[in-house]
Design an enzyme around this catalytic site. Structure first.
Site, PDB file in Angstrom:
ATOM      1  N   LYS A   1       0.818  -1.211   0.000  1.00 45.24           N
ATOM      2  CA  LYS A   1       0.000   0.000   0.000  1.00 45.24           C
ATOM      3  C   LYS A   1       0.851   1.259   0.000  1.00 45.24           C
ATOM      4  O   LYS A   1       0.484   2.260  -0.627  1.00 45.24           O
ATOM      5  CB  LYS A   1      -0.966  -0.015   1.187  1.00 45.24           C
ATOM      6  CG  LYS A   1      -2.042  -1.075   1.042  1.00 45.24           C
ATOM      7  CD  LYS A   1      -3.103  -0.998   2.127  1.00 45.24           C
ATOM      8  CE  LYS A   1      -4.163  -2.052   1.918  1.00 45.24           C
ATOM      9  NZ  LYS A   1      -5.233  -2.010   2.947  1.00 45.24           N
TER      10      LYS A   1
ATOM     11  N   LYS B   1     -16.614  -6.371   0.444  1.00 48.25           N
ATOM     12  CA  LYS B   1     -17.490  -5.411   1.108  1.00 48.25           C
ATOM     13  C   LYS B   1     -16.996  -3.986   0.963  1.00 48.25           C
ATOM     14  O   LYS B   1     -17.746  -3.038   1.211  1.00 48.25           O
ATOM     15  CB  LYS B   1     -17.655  -5.769   2.586  1.00 48.25           C
ATOM     16  CG  LYS B   1     -16.397  -5.864   3.396  1.00 48.25           C
ATOM     17  CD  LYS B   1     -16.737  -6.279   4.816  1.00 48.25           C
ATOM     18  CE  LYS B   1     -15.484  -6.455   5.668  1.00 48.25           C
ATOM     19  NZ  LYS B   1     -14.686  -7.623   5.257  1.00 48.25           N
TER      20      LYS B   1
ATOM     21  N   LYS C   1     -12.577 -10.815  -6.580  1.00 50.84           N
ATOM     22  CA  LYS C   1     -13.438 -11.427  -5.574  1.00 50.84           C
ATOM     23  C   LYS C   1     -14.466 -10.417  -5.073  1.00 50.84           C
ATOM     24  O   LYS C   1     -14.245  -9.201  -5.110  1.00 50.84           O
ATOM     25  CB  LYS C   1     -12.617 -11.973  -4.406  1.00 50.84           C
ATOM     26  CG  LYS C   1     -11.971 -10.944  -3.506  1.00 50.84           C
ATOM     27  CD  LYS C   1     -11.246 -11.639  -2.363  1.00 50.84           C
ATOM     28  CE  LYS C   1     -10.640 -10.630  -1.395  1.00 50.84           C
ATOM     29  NZ  LYS C   1      -9.951 -11.313  -0.264  1.00 50.84           N
TER      30      LYS C   1
END
Length: 312
Positions: free
Chosen positions: A108, A194, A191
Protein backbone atom coordinates in the site's frame (compact mmCIF):
# COMPACT_ATOMS: atom_id res chain seq x y z
CA UNK A 1 -7.29 -24.95 22.02
CA UNK A 2 -8.73 -21.46 21.62
CA UNK A 3 -9.35 -19.93 18.21
CA UNK A 4 -10.01 -16.29 17.41
CA UNK A 5 -11.30 -14.75 14.18
CA UNK A 6 -12.43 -11.26 13.28
CA UNK A 7 -14.30 -9.45 10.54
CA UNK A 8 -13.58 -5.82 9.69
CA UNK A 9 -16.63 -3.58 9.08
CA UNK A 10 -15.05 -1.75 6.15
CA UNK A 11 -18.38 -2.10 4.35
CA UNK A 12 -21.58 -4.12 4.46
CA UNK A 13 -20.84 -7.81 5.06
CA UNK A 14 -21.43 -9.70 1.83
CA UNK A 15 -22.17 -13.15 0.47
CA UNK A 16 -18.52 -14.18 0.29
CA UNK A 17 -18.04 -13.33 3.97
CA UNK A 18 -21.01 -15.49 4.88
CA UNK A 19 -20.31 -18.53 2.70
CA UNK A 20 -16.56 -18.38 3.33
CA UNK A 21 -16.40 -17.70 7.06
CA UNK A 22 -19.42 -16.60 9.09
CA UNK A 23 -21.57 -19.69 8.64
CA UNK A 24 -18.54 -21.90 9.35
CA UNK A 25 -17.91 -20.00 12.59
CA UNK A 26 -21.50 -20.71 13.60
CA UNK A 27 -21.38 -24.37 12.66
CA UNK A 28 -17.89 -25.36 13.80
CA UNK A 29 -17.05 -23.01 16.67
CA UNK A 30 -16.18 -24.62 19.99
CA UNK A 31 -16.39 -23.44 23.59
CA UNK A 32 -13.67 -20.88 24.18
CA UNK A 33 -13.49 -19.70 20.57
CA UNK A 34 -13.97 -15.99 19.98
CA UNK A 35 -15.31 -13.97 17.04
CA UNK A 36 -15.08 -10.22 17.00
CA UNK A 37 -15.98 -7.17 14.95
CA UNK A 38 -12.58 -5.60 14.25
CA UNK A 39 -13.72 -2.00 13.91
CA UNK A 40 -10.36 -0.57 15.03
CA UNK A 41 -8.79 -2.25 12.01
CA UNK A 42 -11.11 -0.24 9.74
CA UNK A 43 -9.55 3.00 10.99
CA UNK A 44 -6.22 2.44 9.21
CA UNK A 45 -7.60 4.11 6.05
CA UNK A 46 -9.98 7.03 5.50
CA UNK A 47 -13.39 6.37 7.07
CA UNK A 48 -16.54 8.12 8.32
CA UNK A 49 -17.00 7.69 12.12
CA UNK A 50 -20.80 7.45 12.09
CA UNK A 51 -20.77 4.95 9.23
CA UNK A 52 -18.11 2.84 10.94
CA UNK A 53 -20.16 2.75 14.13
CA UNK A 54 -23.27 1.73 12.17
CA UNK A 55 -21.42 -0.98 10.24
CA UNK A 56 -19.93 -2.38 13.45
CA UNK A 57 -23.40 -2.73 14.97
CA UNK A 58 -24.75 -4.26 11.77
CA UNK A 59 -21.91 -6.79 11.64
CA UNK A 60 -22.41 -7.75 15.28
CA UNK A 61 -26.11 -8.37 14.60
CA UNK A 62 -25.21 -10.54 11.60
CA UNK A 63 -22.78 -12.69 13.60
CA UNK A 64 -25.37 -13.36 16.28
CA UNK A 65 -28.20 -13.91 13.79
CA UNK A 66 -26.01 -16.37 11.87
CA UNK A 67 -26.02 -18.61 14.94
CA UNK A 68 -22.75 -17.78 16.68
CA UNK A 69 -23.41 -18.00 20.44
CA UNK A 70 -23.62 -14.58 22.03
CA UNK A 71 -21.01 -15.48 24.63
CA UNK A 72 -18.39 -15.82 21.87
CA UNK A 73 -18.76 -12.44 20.14
CA UNK A 74 -17.63 -8.92 20.94
CA UNK A 75 -16.80 -5.59 19.33
CA UNK A 76 -13.09 -4.79 19.36
CA UNK A 77 -13.37 -1.10 20.25
CA UNK A 78 -15.24 -1.95 23.44
CA UNK A 79 -11.86 -3.17 24.71
CA UNK A 80 -9.91 -0.18 23.39
CA UNK A 81 -8.31 0.56 26.77
CA UNK A 82 -7.11 -3.02 27.21
CA UNK A 83 -6.09 -3.53 23.58
CA UNK A 84 -4.52 -0.08 23.38
CA UNK A 85 -2.40 -0.69 26.46
CA UNK A 86 -1.21 -4.08 25.24
CA UNK A 87 -0.55 -2.74 21.74
CA UNK A 88 1.84 -0.17 23.24
CA UNK A 89 3.69 -2.83 25.21
CA UNK A 90 3.99 -4.96 22.07
CA UNK A 91 5.08 -1.99 19.96
CA UNK A 92 7.89 -1.56 22.48
CA UNK A 93 8.71 -5.24 21.97
CA UNK A 94 8.55 -5.13 18.17
CA UNK A 95 11.44 -3.86 16.04
CA UNK A 96 11.13 -1.38 13.19
CA UNK A 97 12.54 -3.98 10.83
CA UNK A 98 9.82 -6.48 11.71
CA UNK A 99 7.05 -3.95 11.22
CA UNK A 100 8.46 -2.61 7.96
CA UNK A 101 8.63 -6.08 6.44
CA UNK A 102 4.88 -6.59 6.59
CA UNK A 103 3.72 -7.16 3.02
CA UNK A 104 0.41 -5.29 3.20
CA UNK A 105 2.09 -2.09 4.37
CA UNK A 106 4.80 -2.36 1.74
CA UNK A 107 2.26 -2.87 -1.04
CA UNK A 108 0.00 0.00 0.00
CA UNK A 109 2.85 2.40 0.68
CA UNK A 110 4.28 1.54 -2.73
CA UNK A 111 0.99 2.30 -4.49
CA UNK A 112 0.09 5.43 -2.49
CA UNK A 113 3.52 6.64 -1.47
CA UNK A 114 4.71 6.70 2.12
CA UNK A 115 3.30 10.20 2.64
CA UNK A 116 -0.21 8.94 1.82
CA UNK A 117 -0.24 5.98 4.22
CA UNK A 118 -1.30 6.30 7.85
CA UNK A 119 0.94 5.24 10.71
CA UNK A 120 -1.93 3.05 11.91
CA UNK A 121 -1.50 0.86 8.83
CA UNK A 122 2.19 0.45 9.69
CA UNK A 123 1.44 -0.57 13.28
CA UNK A 124 -1.75 -2.52 12.47
CA UNK A 125 -0.02 -5.93 12.63
CA UNK A 126 0.97 -5.16 16.24
CA UNK A 127 -2.64 -4.28 17.02
CA UNK A 128 -3.63 -7.62 15.50
CA UNK A 129 -1.05 -9.32 17.72
CA UNK A 130 -2.63 -7.62 20.74
CA UNK A 131 -6.07 -8.93 19.71
CA UNK A 132 -4.69 -12.46 19.60
CA UNK A 133 -2.43 -12.44 22.64
CA UNK A 134 -4.83 -10.63 24.98
CA UNK A 135 -7.38 -13.44 24.64
CA UNK A 136 -4.88 -16.29 24.94
CA UNK A 137 -5.66 -17.64 21.49
CA UNK A 138 -3.62 -20.68 20.50
CA UNK A 139 -4.87 -20.95 16.91
CA UNK A 140 -5.70 -18.23 14.37
CA UNK A 141 -7.44 -19.34 11.16
CA UNK A 142 -6.14 -17.03 8.42
CA UNK A 143 -5.61 -16.90 4.70
CA UNK A 144 -2.20 -16.49 3.11
CA UNK A 145 -2.46 -12.69 3.20
CA UNK A 146 -2.65 -12.66 7.02
CA UNK A 147 -0.27 -15.50 7.89
CA UNK A 148 2.66 -13.09 8.13
CA UNK A 149 0.83 -11.12 10.82
CA UNK A 150 0.32 -14.24 12.91
CA UNK A 151 4.03 -14.97 12.58
CA UNK A 152 4.71 -11.51 14.03
CA UNK A 153 2.35 -12.26 16.93
CA UNK A 154 4.29 -15.49 17.56
CA UNK A 155 7.61 -13.66 17.51
CA UNK A 156 6.39 -10.96 19.91
CA UNK A 157 4.88 -13.51 22.30
CA UNK A 158 8.12 -15.50 22.43
CA UNK A 159 10.28 -12.37 22.84
CA UNK A 160 8.11 -10.97 25.63
CA UNK A 161 7.99 -14.30 27.45
CA UNK A 162 11.77 -14.70 27.21
CA UNK A 163 12.60 -11.13 28.17
CA UNK A 164 10.08 -10.37 30.93
CA UNK A 165 8.35 -13.58 31.96
CA UNK A 166 5.92 -16.17 30.66
CA UNK A 167 2.59 -14.43 29.99
CA UNK A 168 1.40 -15.21 26.49
CA UNK A 169 0.41 -18.35 24.64
CA UNK A 170 2.32 -18.61 21.36
CA UNK A 171 -0.39 -18.83 18.68
CA UNK A 172 -0.26 -20.81 15.47
CA UNK A 173 -1.71 -19.84 12.11
CA UNK A 174 -4.03 -22.54 10.82
CA UNK A 175 -5.53 -22.90 7.38
CA UNK A 176 -9.33 -22.80 7.53
CA UNK A 177 -11.31 -25.41 5.58
CA UNK A 178 -11.64 -24.69 1.86
CA UNK A 179 -14.50 -22.29 1.30
CA UNK A 180 -16.49 -20.96 -1.61
CA UNK A 181 -14.51 -18.58 -3.81
CA UNK A 182 -17.20 -16.00 -4.38
CA UNK A 183 -16.44 -13.50 -7.15
CA UNK A 184 -18.03 -10.16 -7.99
CA UNK A 185 -21.16 -10.80 -10.07
CA UNK A 186 -20.48 -7.84 -12.34
CA UNK A 187 -16.73 -8.38 -12.60
CA UNK A 188 -15.94 -12.02 -11.82
CA UNK A 189 -12.19 -11.55 -12.32
CA UNK A 190 -12.11 -10.01 -8.82
CA UNK A 191 -13.44 -11.43 -5.57
CA UNK A 192 -16.63 -10.09 -4.05
CA UNK A 193 -15.64 -7.47 -1.48
CA UNK A 194 -17.49 -5.41 1.11
CA UNK A 195 -15.22 -2.45 0.40
CA UNK A 196 -15.89 -2.33 -3.36
CA UNK A 197 -17.25 1.09 -4.33
CA UNK A 198 -19.47 -0.30 -7.11
CA UNK A 199 -22.02 -2.53 -5.36
CA UNK A 200 -23.75 -3.78 -8.54
CA UNK A 201 -21.99 -7.13 -8.31
CA UNK A 202 -21.91 -7.44 -4.52
CA UNK A 203 -24.68 -9.23 -2.62
CA UNK A 204 -24.84 -7.63 0.83
CA UNK A 205 -26.17 -9.94 3.53
CA UNK A 206 -28.99 -7.58 4.44
CA UNK A 207 -30.02 -6.79 0.86
CA UNK A 208 -33.75 -7.11 0.25
CA UNK A 209 -34.53 -10.38 -1.61
CA UNK A 210 -35.70 -8.39 -4.63
CA UNK A 211 -32.35 -6.60 -4.73
CA UNK A 212 -30.56 -9.95 -4.52
CA UNK A 213 -32.65 -11.26 -7.40
CA UNK A 214 -31.90 -8.21 -9.52
CA UNK A 215 -28.15 -8.42 -8.91
CA UNK A 216 -27.95 -12.12 -9.74
CA UNK A 217 -30.11 -11.81 -12.85
CA UNK A 218 -27.74 -9.10 -14.11
CA UNK A 219 -24.65 -11.20 -13.39
CA UNK A 220 -22.03 -11.54 -16.11
CA UNK A 221 -22.24 -14.92 -17.83
CA UNK A 222 -18.91 -15.27 -19.57
CA UNK A 223 -16.76 -18.28 -18.63
CA UNK A 224 -15.64 -16.72 -15.34
CA UNK A 225 -19.16 -15.54 -14.53
CA UNK A 226 -20.77 -18.93 -15.05
CA UNK A 227 -18.05 -20.59 -12.96
CA UNK A 228 -18.76 -18.07 -10.20
CA UNK A 229 -22.51 -18.74 -10.28
CA UNK A 230 -21.85 -22.49 -10.09
CA UNK A 231 -19.49 -21.96 -7.15
CA UNK A 232 -22.12 -19.97 -5.28
CA UNK A 233 -24.83 -22.54 -6.00
CA UNK A 234 -22.55 -25.37 -4.89
CA UNK A 235 -21.82 -23.57 -1.61
CA UNK A 236 -25.55 -23.06 -0.97
CA UNK A 237 -26.69 -26.57 -1.91
CA UNK A 238 -23.76 -28.78 -0.92
CA UNK A 239 -23.55 -30.23 -4.43
CA UNK A 240 -20.47 -30.24 -6.66
CA UNK A 241 -20.00 -27.68 -9.42
CA UNK A 242 -19.63 -30.52 -11.96
CA UNK A 243 -22.97 -31.98 -10.93
CA UNK A 244 -24.66 -28.60 -11.11
CA UNK A 245 -23.09 -27.66 -14.45
CA UNK A 246 -24.87 -30.53 -16.14
CA UNK A 247 -28.20 -29.83 -14.43
CA UNK A 248 -28.97 -26.50 -16.10
CA UNK A 249 -29.39 -26.11 -19.83
CA UNK A 250 -28.94 -22.35 -20.01
CA UNK A 251 -27.70 -19.34 -18.14
CA UNK A 252 -31.16 -18.06 -17.26
CA UNK A 253 -32.09 -21.34 -15.56
CA UNK A 254 -28.79 -21.27 -13.69
CA UNK A 255 -29.34 -17.69 -12.54
CA UNK A 256 -32.82 -18.53 -11.31
CA UNK A 257 -31.50 -21.48 -9.33
CA UNK A 258 -28.71 -19.39 -7.81
CA UNK A 259 -31.14 -16.61 -6.94
CA UNK A 260 -33.51 -18.85 -5.04
CA UNK A 261 -30.69 -20.71 -3.31
CA UNK A 262 -29.01 -17.49 -2.12
CA UNK A 263 -32.25 -15.87 -0.96
CA UNK A 264 -33.17 -18.98 1.03
CA UNK A 265 -29.64 -19.38 2.42
CA UNK A 266 -29.63 -15.83 3.75
CA UNK A 267 -33.27 -15.57 4.82
CA UNK A 268 -33.04 -16.74 8.48
CA UNK A 269 -29.88 -14.76 9.15
CA UNK A 270 -31.24 -11.64 7.45
CA UNK A 271 -34.52 -11.76 9.37
CA UNK A 272 -32.71 -12.28 12.68
CA UNK A 273 -30.21 -9.48 12.06
CA UNK A 274 -32.91 -7.00 11.04
CA UNK A 275 -34.91 -7.89 14.15
CA UNK A 276 -31.86 -7.21 16.35
CA UNK A 277 -31.13 -3.92 14.62
CA UNK A 278 -34.76 -2.90 15.11
CA UNK A 279 -34.38 -3.54 18.86
CA UNK A 280 -31.37 -1.41 19.88
CA UNK A 281 -31.78 -2.22 23.57
CA UNK A 282 -31.40 -5.95 22.93
CA UNK A 283 -28.39 -5.39 20.69
CA UNK A 284 -26.88 -3.13 23.36
CA UNK A 285 -27.21 -5.97 25.86
CA UNK A 286 -25.51 -8.40 23.48
CA UNK A 287 -22.68 -5.95 22.87
CA UNK A 288 -22.22 -5.12 26.55
CA UNK A 289 -22.19 -8.79 27.57
CA UNK A 290 -19.65 -9.58 24.85
CA UNK A 291 -17.39 -6.76 25.98
CA UNK A 292 -17.58 -7.91 29.59
CA UNK A 293 -16.77 -11.48 28.61
CA UNK A 294 -13.76 -10.52 26.47
CA UNK A 295 -12.51 -8.05 29.08
CA UNK A 296 -12.65 -10.64 31.86
CA UNK A 297 -10.87 -13.22 29.69
CA UNK A 298 -7.97 -10.91 28.99
CA UNK A 299 -7.62 -8.80 32.13
CA UNK A 300 -5.22 -11.09 33.97
CA UNK A 301 -2.88 -11.34 30.95
CA UNK A 302 -2.84 -7.58 30.52
CA UNK A 303 -2.19 -7.01 34.21
CA UNK A 304 0.65 -9.53 34.18
CA UNK A 305 2.16 -8.08 30.99
CA UNK A 306 2.08 -4.53 32.34
CA UNK A 307 3.55 -5.60 35.68
CA UNK A 308 6.36 -7.65 34.15
CA UNK A 309 7.18 -4.96 31.58
CA UNK A 310 7.44 -2.36 34.39
CA UNK A 311 4.38 -0.35 33.38
CA UNK A 312 2.40 -0.87 36.58
Amino acid sequence: MTRISGITPSGHAQLGNYLGAIRRWAADGADGDLYFVSDLHAMTTAYHPQRLRSLARETLAILVAAGIPQDRVFVQSDLIREIGALTWVLECTCTYGEASRMTQFKEKSRSKGVQGVRVGLFTYPVLMAADILLQGATEVPVGADQAQHVELARALARRFNTTYGDVFAVPEAVTPPAAARVRDLAKPTRKMSKSTRDSAGVVALLDDPDVVRRKIRRAVTDEDGVANLLEILAACTGKSTDELASAYAGNEALKEAVTEAVVEQLRPMREGALALLADPASLDQVQAAGADMARRRGEHRLAAALRMAGAS
